[in-house]
Design a protein around this motif. Sequence first.
Motif, short mmCIF file in Angstrom:
data_model
loop_
_atom_site.label_atom_id
_atom_site.label_comp_id
_atom_site.label_asym_id
_atom_site.label_seq_id
_atom_site.Cartn_x
_atom_site.Cartn_y
_atom_site.Cartn_z
N ALA A 19 4.46 -11.71 27.97
CA ALA A 19 4.89 -12.73 28.92
C ALA A 19 5.83 -12.16 29.98
O ALA A 19 5.84 -12.61 31.12
CB ALA A 19 5.58 -13.88 28.18
N VAL A 20 6.64 -11.17 29.59
CA VAL A 20 7.63 -10.60 30.51
C VAL A 20 7.56 -9.08 30.42
O VAL A 20 7.62 -8.51 29.33
CB VAL A 20 9.07 -11.06 30.17
N THR A 21 7.44 -8.42 31.57
CA THR A 21 7.43 -6.96 31.65
C THR A 21 8.69 -6.50 32.36
O THR A 21 9.04 -7.01 33.43
CB THR A 21 6.20 -6.45 32.39
N ALA A 22 9.37 -5.55 31.76
CA ALA A 22 10.60 -5.00 32.34
C ALA A 22 10.58 -3.49 32.18
O ALA A 22 9.75 -2.93 31.44
CB ALA A 22 11.83 -5.61 31.67
N ALA A 23 11.50 -2.84 32.87
CA ALA A 23 11.56 -1.37 32.79
C ALA A 23 12.98 -0.91 33.04
O ALA A 23 13.77 -1.59 33.70
CB ALA A 23 10.61 -0.74 33.80
N GLY A 24 13.29 0.26 32.51
CA GLY A 24 14.62 0.82 32.67
C GLY A 24 14.66 2.26 32.21
O GLY A 24 13.62 2.93 32.15
N ALA A 25 15.86 2.73 31.89
CA ALA A 25 16.00 4.14 31.55
C ALA A 25 17.15 4.37 30.60
O ALA A 25 18.05 3.54 30.46
CB ALA A 25 16.23 4.97 32.82
N LEU A 26 17.10 5.51 29.94
CA LEU A 26 18.22 6.02 29.16
C LEU A 26 18.78 7.21 29.93
O LEU A 26 18.23 8.32 29.86
CB LEU A 26 17.79 6.44 27.76
N PRO A 27 19.83 7.02 30.71
CA PRO A 27 20.45 8.15 31.41
C PRO A 27 21.08 9.10 30.39
O PRO A 27 21.69 8.67 29.41
CB PRO A 27 21.51 7.47 32.29
N TRP A 28 20.96 10.40 30.65
CA TRP A 28 21.52 11.38 29.72
C TRP A 28 22.10 12.56 30.50
O TRP A 28 21.79 12.79 31.66
CB TRP A 28 20.48 11.86 28.72
N ARG A 29 22.97 13.30 29.81
CA ARG A 29 23.55 14.52 30.37
C ARG A 29 23.93 15.43 29.22
O ARG A 29 23.98 15.01 28.05
CB ARG A 29 24.78 14.20 31.21
N ILE A 30 24.20 16.67 29.55
CA ILE A 30 24.74 17.62 28.58
C ILE A 30 26.19 17.87 28.94
O ILE A 30 26.51 18.31 30.04
CB ILE A 30 23.94 18.95 28.60
N ASN A 31 27.08 17.56 28.01
CA ASN A 31 28.52 17.72 28.21
C ASN A 31 29.07 18.62 27.10
O ASN A 31 29.00 18.26 25.92
CB ASN A 31 29.21 16.35 28.19
N LYS A 32 29.56 19.77 27.49
CA LYS A 32 30.08 20.76 26.52
C LYS A 32 29.03 21.05 25.46
O LYS A 32 29.30 21.05 24.25
CB LYS A 32 31.38 20.26 25.89
N ASP A 33 27.81 21.29 25.93
CA ASP A 33 26.66 21.65 25.10
C ASP A 33 26.19 20.52 24.17
O ASP A 33 25.38 20.77 23.27
CB ASP A 33 26.96 22.90 24.24
N GLN A 34 26.69 19.32 24.38
CA GLN A 34 26.30 18.19 23.54
C GLN A 34 25.59 17.13 24.37
O GLN A 34 25.99 16.84 25.50
CB GLN A 34 27.53 17.58 22.86
N LEU A 35 24.55 16.53 23.78
CA LEU A 35 23.83 15.45 24.44
C LEU A 35 24.67 14.18 24.47
O LEU A 35 25.25 13.78 23.45
CB LEU A 35 22.51 15.18 23.69
#
Length: 322
Positions: A19-35
């Motif tokens: 009935a409803v379609t949506a979209a988005g994201a999981l923003p990510w980065r590497i900080n001090k070698d950690q996700l």
Amino acid sequence: MSSDALVADQTDHPGEPVAVTAAGALPWRINKDQLEVLLIHRPRYDDWSWPKGKIDAGETIPECAVREIQEEIGLTAQLGIPLPPIHYHVASGLKVVHYWAVRVNGARLLPDGKEVDSVMWCSPAKAATLLSNPSDVVPLEFIQAAHDRGELNTWPLVVLRHAKAKPRSSWTKAEGERPLAATGLRQAQAVGRLLHTWKPLRVVTSPWLRCVATVMPYANAAGAKVKLAEALTEHRHARNPKKTAAVIEALFDKQRAVVVCTHRPALPTVMDQLAKHMPPALSALLPSSEPYLSPGEVVVCHVAPGSKNRIVAVEQFKPFDD
């Protein structure tokens, strides 16, 4: 992984219409070698979730994801690997939310203040404890696993079939000069909007007019560098398909986002060459029968950098058809 396959994989709700379609994201980065991943806080619901929103009329699902990221947190995004969508019920029925991984390379984030009043970078483990919707953990677990496998930081290789051209039967001049039909010209504009979701700054295309006309709206808008490759034409492919395959193989060398535009007769060779860079289970998701791609349709291969140039995810999309 094919986003189309993911759309159909409604394990908990087989056969139920969306009935409803949506979209988005999981923003990510590497900080001090950690996700680290980015959570957003929505004051309307007082919850922690991912940037997302409902699809607007006239846009594809990837375009929806990019727009919502821009509107909610001020991030101009390039979509990375597709993540498993989530399904849950709302008042109008079954809702599906499609997600992609999006790398944030030091960009300043600007929450809109209305839908999103604050953001938080944290480890995936902490994010799992803060997410208000339990189903939001599904793409989080996938992004962590992809990171652990070295398959999260990727670049896109996009294969595009040119937009709809004038019929061969009505064209008496040189085949390389056969132009796009009126619908193809509109389609080329839609292709341009779709390509902005991956932002390739390299364009490799057959020099025949219908291919060039398909990619130029995007190339002009994005400032992309365009390279003409004779081996991608129908005639050169018919004479020497190995040279066509060599053009595709060379796309891996620079390890940067690229779109390649060619003709239907060349697509079997193109798909076979791409399949050499992925495991059999993934190559099975590539188009494998005529016409392979419809006019203006794209296959997006996400490539993990390194000596093996591994394709780790595959998607397939059509531009919005008006």
